[in-house]
Structures are given as C-alpha cells and as structure tokens.
Design a protein around this motif. Structure first.
Motif, mmCIF file in Angstrom:
data_model
loop_
_atom_site.group_PDB
_atom_site.id
_atom_site.type_symbol
_atom_site.label_atom_id
_atom_site.label_comp_id
_atom_site.label_asym_id
_atom_site.label_seq_id
_atom_site.Cartn_x
_atom_site.Cartn_y
_atom_site.Cartn_z
ATOM 1 N N VAL A 119 -10.213 20.590 20.094
ATOM 2 C CA VAL A 119 -9.793 20.688 18.684
ATOM 3 C C VAL A 119 -9.522 22.153 18.331
ATOM 4 O O VAL A 119 -8.499 22.471 17.693
ATOM 5 N N GLU A 120 -10.447 23.053 18.817
ATOM 6 C CA GLU A 120 -10.256 24.475 18.527
ATOM 7 C C GLU A 120 -8.909 24.955 19.068
ATOM 8 O O GLU A 120 -8.155 25.694 18.394
ATOM 9 N N LYS A 121 -8.620 24.529 20.302
ATOM 10 C CA LYS A 121 -7.359 24.902 20.951
ATOM 11 C C LYS A 121 -6.171 24.466 20.115
ATOM 12 O O LYS A 121 -5.240 25.242 19.835
ATOM 13 N N GLN A 122 -6.268 23.228 19.672
ATOM 14 C CA GLN A 122 -5.204 22.654 18.841
ATOM 15 C C GLN A 122 -5.046 23.477 17.569
ATOM 16 O O GLN A 122 -3.922 23.837 17.180
ATOM 17 N N LEU A 123 -6.212 23.752 16.927
ATOM 18 C CA LEU A 123 -6.161 24.491 15.662
ATOM 19 C C LEU A 123 -5.616 25.898 15.914
ATOM 20 O O LEU A 123 -4.862 26.421 15.090
ATOM 21 N N ASP A 124 -5.968 26.478 17.067
ATOM 22 C CA ASP A 124 -5.442 27.777 17.471
ATOM 23 C C ASP A 124 -3.927 27.736 17.541
ATOM 24 O O ASP A 124 -3.227 28.633 17.025
ATOM 25 N N GLU A 125 -3.505 26.666 18.176
ATOM 26 C CA GLU A 125 -2.069 26.418 18.334
ATOM 27 C C GLU A 125 -1.396 26.395 16.975
ATOM 28 O O GLU A 125 -0.372 27.066 16.748
ATOM 29 N N PHE A 126 -2.038 25.627 16.051
ATOM 30 C CA PHE A 126 -1.483 25.499 14.686
ATOM 31 C C PHE A 126 -1.413 26.860 14.017
ATOM 32 O O PHE A 126 -0.430 27.187 13.347
ATOM 33 N N ARG A 127 -2.499 27.673 14.224
ATOM 34 C CA ARG A 127 -2.520 28.975 13.567
ATOM 35 C C ARG A 127 -1.361 29.841 14.076
ATOM 36 O O ARG A 127 -0.673 30.530 13.318
ATOM 37 N N LYS A 128 -1.161 29.736 15.431
ATOM 38 C CA LYS A 128 -0.046 30.512 16.008
ATOM 39 C C LYS A 128 1.265 30.100 15.386
ATOM 40 O O LYS A 128 2.096 30.947 15.000
ATOM 41 N N ILE A 129 1.470 28.816 15.230
ATOM 42 C CA ILE A 129 2.705 28.299 14.626
ATOM 43 C C ILE A 129 2.840 28.854 13.228
ATOM 44 O O ILE A 129 3.908 29.356 12.834
ATOM 45 N N ILE A 130 1.722 28.798 12.494
ATOM 46 C CA ILE A 130 1.774 29.279 11.100
ATOM 47 C C ILE A 130 2.102 30.763 11.059
ATOM 48 O O ILE A 130 2.936 31.195 10.246
ATOM 49 N N GLU A 131 1.482 31.513 12.011
ATOM 50 C CA GLU A 131 1.747 32.947 12.077
ATOM 51 C C GLU A 131 3.234 33.181 12.286
ATOM 52 O O GLU A 131 3.866 34.019 11.600
ATOM 53 N N SER A 132 3.792 32.421 13.242
ATOM 54 C CA SER A 132 5.223 32.563 13.535
ATOM 55 C C SER A 132 6.039 32.283 12.305
ATOM 56 O O SER A 132 6.997 33.042 11.984
#
Lengths: 510, 146
Positions: A119-132
């Motif tokens: 889940v953390e990985k997924q949320l990390d992924e989401f954060r990266k997307i949001i950052e982009s």
C-alpha cells in the motif's frame, strides 16, 4: 437389627445428598468454564469479522486514493488532491489498525506488513504522480499511470488482501467449529449433570419413602406395645386386687377363728376363778375344823371372805395374780382381734363419693368430743375448710381419729389448743390438724403409722390402730398424709385429699 | 304338751358347748341337751335315717346353732330345718362368733328366731346364756306334727 438398617439408611442418604451437591458443583464449574470458552470463541469469531472488515476498509481507502489521483490527473482540481490526502491517510490508518488487529497471528502479521508495504508503495506512486502534475508534467504523470507495474502493484494489494481474507476465513471456520464444540460440550455436561441430579433425587426419595415406611411400622409397633402395656397393667392390677382381697379374707378368717378359742380361754378362766373361791372357802373350812375352835361349817361357808392361814393367803394372792394376768392378756388379745376385724371390714366397705361440707362435719365431731375437751382443758378451733367430694364415713373416721389423738396426747398442765385448717391447691384439699401437745420424736414419725405401733410414753389406752387406719383410709381416697412434729412442741398432721374423688381414681379394694 | 322340750345344741367347739351347757343349767333349765360337734351328725339326728324328719314327729325341739362348723355352714342346717315340714316349727337360736350384719340378716331371712353373737368377755357370755336359759324356761315350743 432395624436400628442398624436405619443407621445405614441415614448414612446412605447423607452420602446421596453429598454426591448430589458435588455433581451440582461440578456442573456449575463446568458451565462457567464452558460459557467462558464460548464467549472467547465468539469473541474470536467477531475478531475475524473485524479483521475482514479492516481489510476491506484498506482496499476501499486505497481505491479511493487511487480514484482521487485519477480525478486530479484529469482535472488538476485541488479538491481531488484534498480527497486523495484524506483517503491516503485513512488507508494508512486502516493498515495500521489492521496490523494491530492481527498482532495475535504471526501469519497475518507478515501478510499485513507485506500489505502495508504494497500500500505504501502504491501511495508513493500516487505521490509521485501528483508531484509530476504539480510540476505541470502531465504527460510524465500519465506515463507513470500507464506504466505496467502500476497495475501490478494494485494486483499485489488485491492478492495480499485475498490471502489475508482466506486466512481469516480459515480462522473463522475453525473458530466457529470450536465455538460450536464448546457449546455442545456445555449442553452435554448440563444434560448429564441434570440427569445425575434427577437420579440422585429419585434415589433419595426412595430412601425417604423407605424410612417413612419404617417409621410407620415402628409407630404401629409402639402402639401395639402401648396396648400390651395397658393390658399388662390391667392384669397386674387385677392380680394385686385379688391378692389384697385374699389378705383381707385371710385377716377376717384368722381373726374370726382366733375368737373361738379365746371365748373358751376366757370362759374357763372365769370358771376357774369361781372354783378358786370355792376351793379356798373349803380350805378355810378345813383349817378351822382342824383347829382348836370348832366353828360350825355353815358359818365358814357363809362368810364372804374366808379366814385363811398366812401361807394360804399368799397362795390365794398368787392364784389371783396369775388369773389377773391371763384375763388382762385375753382382754388385750380380744381388742386386737376386734381391731383387725374392724380394719378388714373397713377395707371391704365400698366407698361412695358424696359432697361433704368438711367444716360442718368436723364441727359435728368436735361436738361429740366436747366433753373430753372440757376435761382436758382444751379448745378446738375449726377454721374455714374447703368442701370436698369424698366418702363421708371415711372422712369422719379420719378426722375423729386425729382429733381424738390430739386430745389424748396433750401436755399435762398446759391448756390444749387444737386447730383444724384447710386450703385447696391444684385439685387437692390440704387439711392440717395442729396441736400443742406432747409431740412425737422424729424417729417415730414412720412408726406411728404402722399397725399396733405406738410412740412416746405409754400412759394412755390404745392399740396402735388409729393412725394406721387413718392412713389406709387416706390412701384409699387417693390422698397422702404426713406428720411434722418435735418432742414437746406439738404436732401437725397434714392430709392431702383430692377435692373430687371418684371411684375410678382408686379401684375398690373390696 | 306331753313331751318335754329337747335342746339340740350344734356347736363344734366342745369348750363352748360345755360353757353353754353349764350356764343353761345354772339358769335352772333341766331339759335334755343333745350336743353335736359337727353338721353331719346334727343333720342325721334331725332328719332321721330317711332324711324326712318324720322321726321327730311328736317331739318338741329347740335348736341352738353355731354357724362355723367344720363340715358345713350352720346356715345350711338352718335352711334345711326351715324347709322341713316336721321340724320347721322348732325355734332356732343362732349362737355364733360372727357379728357380720350380712350374715345376721341372712339368718333372719331364712327363718331363724334369735341371733346371738358370742361375747368374748365371759361375764357377758355367761349372762347372755343364762338369759337365754331363762328364755328357754318360759318359751312355748310346738310339737312337730303332721
């Protein structure tokens, strides 16, 4: 040995009761333990359900975070960003909670940690997307979304949650079975225990029945014994009565038959006495005939007292003395025999209960002895007396004997004072005849009531019958009598008689 | 009136019999006294060998009877005498030691003429017998006939 059997029965009953109590205690304890276990089991079942819910919540919140990221990606609206943040933190919370919940299960801890990592990985992924997106690198973000491993990550989460769910399902089934099992055991124990208690109660009832039957039997036996006892008593009483009758008859016959020879002894003694007169007259005549002065024979026989020589006078006196003793002894014997006859006759007389005004009766007696009282310088005081129902003649004899005695044995030189008082107590009338006479030595208190026995100075005529007779009468009337006295200080005779005497109280003596 | 009265004395105690006889004689009665010491002899004499009493058809009897006899009660003799047609008129004097009221009553009921209790006191005894003798000397006794 009925006593032994009864003891055994009692012991058995106590044992049964103890066993029943023990069974109840065991059942109670088992029930408490089993109920506890059932509660634990159901708590575990609930726990499993909660874990499953939590897994679902983790998945849901992850998906919500994902969809919020997608919405943001499409619109770049910051509202989606806020939504995402909320969902992401909720997912984190959920996963933490899940970890806490599954802390008891090592397999699930592992799974939950893996799930958390995913889940953390997924949320990390989401954060990266949001950052982009925030850096206006929309295509990069889209690329990231399109990247093949994104889907893998989501699948990984789904897979993990599936594993966890499976585990929980397994636990759920196991726990449900266990809960059912403990419930079954609990009911089994309860049923078995109840059965046992019922059996014990049945046995106990049986024993109680048996013992009550034994008691009934014993009671019946007791009743029989009582009846037997009454019969025995009646028999003995009849025997006694017969013996008593026999004694009376015997006394009567003996005294009667003793009289006959007594008449002869007395008669011929008197004849002898007369002969004595004749003999001594003749001796005197012979004496005077042989002596110097020849008296005419007629003169000798005519003189009332023949003139005798000194020697012959002595002989005559001795003759007289002997005859005197014989005659006085016969007289005494005659009086004794008469007394026995009178006693037996009294004993045979049937009593008749009538109402008696005791005071009037005693005043009548006092009037008949007034002359003797005056001679003895004595006064007789009759106090108020209770009325009684008894045999009139017997009561009269009792009191006249006692009053006679009181008058007879006064102290010489002291004016007599005789008091007759009475009271009632508990169905008995108590009479007291008190005098200030010579009194009776305490050692003679029993003796004076015996037949032909007397006490003190023997200076008054009497046969020693009065008190024996009085006591016999009092006893026949169902009463008692006693004396209290000291030498030289008067006597008190106490008579206790039932106020209402009936025939049945004392059977006829016949 | 031809025959003198015979006194039948039924008394088991010979001493008593002797005392009675002496005192009767002293009162001047000289009639024949026939003593019997038991009931059977007395009955045999009174009622004869045939037991009917006809042997005394023309006799004048006076019976002096004691109640306590060795072989029977004087009351039985009294009853038989009073039931017999020949001797029932003979006066019966019961002379005994018994002074039981019941006995006395019974004797009179059976037809005894006089009942005397023997006193132990000899003076009274002698006196009673002498008076009885006086009574015998004046009493008219019927002859047993029919």
């Amino acid at each position: 040995m009925p006593a032994k059997a009864a003891k055994r029965r009692t012991l058995l009953q106590v044992l049964l009761l103890t066993a029943g109590l023990a069974v109840l205690a065991v059942i109670s304890t088992a029930s408490i333990i089993l109920v506890d276990r059932a509660r634990d089991d159901s708590a575990l079942v609930t726990h499993t359900v909660e874990v499953e819910n939590q897994i679902a919540a983790v998945l849901l919140d992850t998906r919500r975070a994902e969809s919020a990221v997608r919405g943001y990606l499409l619109t770049t609206d910051s509202a989606f960003l806020t939504q995402h943040e909320a969902a992401a933190s909720a997912a984190r919370q959920d996963i933490n909670k899940l970890r806490d919940l599954t802390a008891d299960n090592p397999v699930q801890i592992n799974n939950s940690l893996e799930l958390k990592a995913a889940v953390e990985k997924q949320l990390d992924e989401f954060r990266k997307i949001i950052e982009s997106v925030k850096h206006n690198d929309l295509p990069g973000a889209i690329d990231m979304v399109r990247a093949p491993n994104t889907g893998e990550k989501t699948e990984r989460i789904t897979e993990l949650s599936g594993v966890m769910r499976q585990e929980e399902d397994r636990l759920f089934v196991a726990r449900t079975i266990s809960a059912d099992h403990s419930q079954k055991i609990a009911s089994l124990v309860t049923i078995a225990g109840s059965g046992l208690v019922v059996a014990l109660a049945g046995l106990s009832i049986f024993l109680v029945r048996q013992s009550s039957r034994a008691r009934d039997r014993a009671e019946a036996q007791l009743r029989d014994n009582y009846l037997n006892l009454e019969e025995t008593i009646a028999e003995r009483t009849a025997d006694l009565r017969e013996a008593n009758e026999e004694i009376h008859r015997f006394a009567y016959i003996v005294s009667h038959d003793l009289r006959s020879p007594l008449v002869n002894i007395m008669g011929f003694t008197s004849e002898l006495e007369e002969l004595r007169g004749d003999i001594f007259k003749r001796i005197a005549a012979l004496d005077s005939a042989t002596s110097a002065t020849p008296d005419s024979p007629e003169n000798a026989t005519d003189t009332a007292e023949p003139v005798l020589s000194e020697q012959d006078t002595k002989l005559s006196e001795e003759f007289n003395e002997s005859l005197g003793f014989i005659k006085s002894s016969i007289g005494k014997m005659d009086r004794l025999i008469s007394a026995i006859l009178q006693l037996t006759r009294e004993g045979r007389r049937e009593f008749e209960p009538v109402k008696i005004d005791t005071r009037e009766l005693i005043e009548g007696i006092v009037a008949t002895v007034a002359h003797q009282a005056a001679e003895a310088n004595a006064q007789i005081r009759v106090q108020p007396l209770p009325e009684i129902v008894s045999d009139r003649l017997a009561i009269e004899q009792i009191f006249s004997n006692l009053i006679d005695n009181a008058l007879k044995y006064l102290k010489t030189g002291v004016p007599g004072d005789i008091a007759i008082s009475g009271r009632t107590k508990l169905g008995f009338a108590i009479f007291e005849i008190t005098d200030n006479g010579r009194g009776i030595d305490p050692k003679d208190h029993q003796r004076i009531f015996e037949l032909f026995r007397r006490a003190g100075a023997q200076d008054r005529p009497g046969q020693g019958i009065g008190l024996a007779h009085v006591r016999a009468l009092v006893r026949r009337l169902g009463g008692t009598m006693s004396v209290s006295s000291e030498l030289n200080s008067g006597s008190t005779f106490t008579i206790t008689l039932p106020t209402k005497w009936t025939m049945s109280k004392q059977g006829k003596v016949v | 009136m031809s025959k003198p009265v015979t006194i039948i004395m039924v008394e088991d105690d010979e001493g008593h019999a002797r005392l009675i006889e002496r005192n009767i004689r002293r009162s001047g009665v000289n009639n024949e006294i026939k003593p019997f010491t038991n009931g059977t002899d007395a009955i045999n004499y009174l009622f004869g060998p045939d037991g009917t009493g006809s042997a005394h058809k023309n006799d004048a009897l006076l019976i002096l009877l004691d109640l306590n006899l060795p072989d029977m009660s004087g009351i039985d003799i009294l009853r038989r005498v009073k039931e017999n047609s020949y001797v029932k008129c003979a006066p019966v004097v019961v002379l005994t030691t018994t002074d039981d009221a019941q006995e006395i009553k019974r004797c009179y009921e059976l037809g005894c003429n006089v009942y005397i209790t023997k006193p132990v006191n000899y003076e009274s005894f002698a006196n009673a017998i002498r008076q009885l003798g006086l009574f015998f000397s004046v009493i008219q006794v019927p002859q047993a006939d029919t």
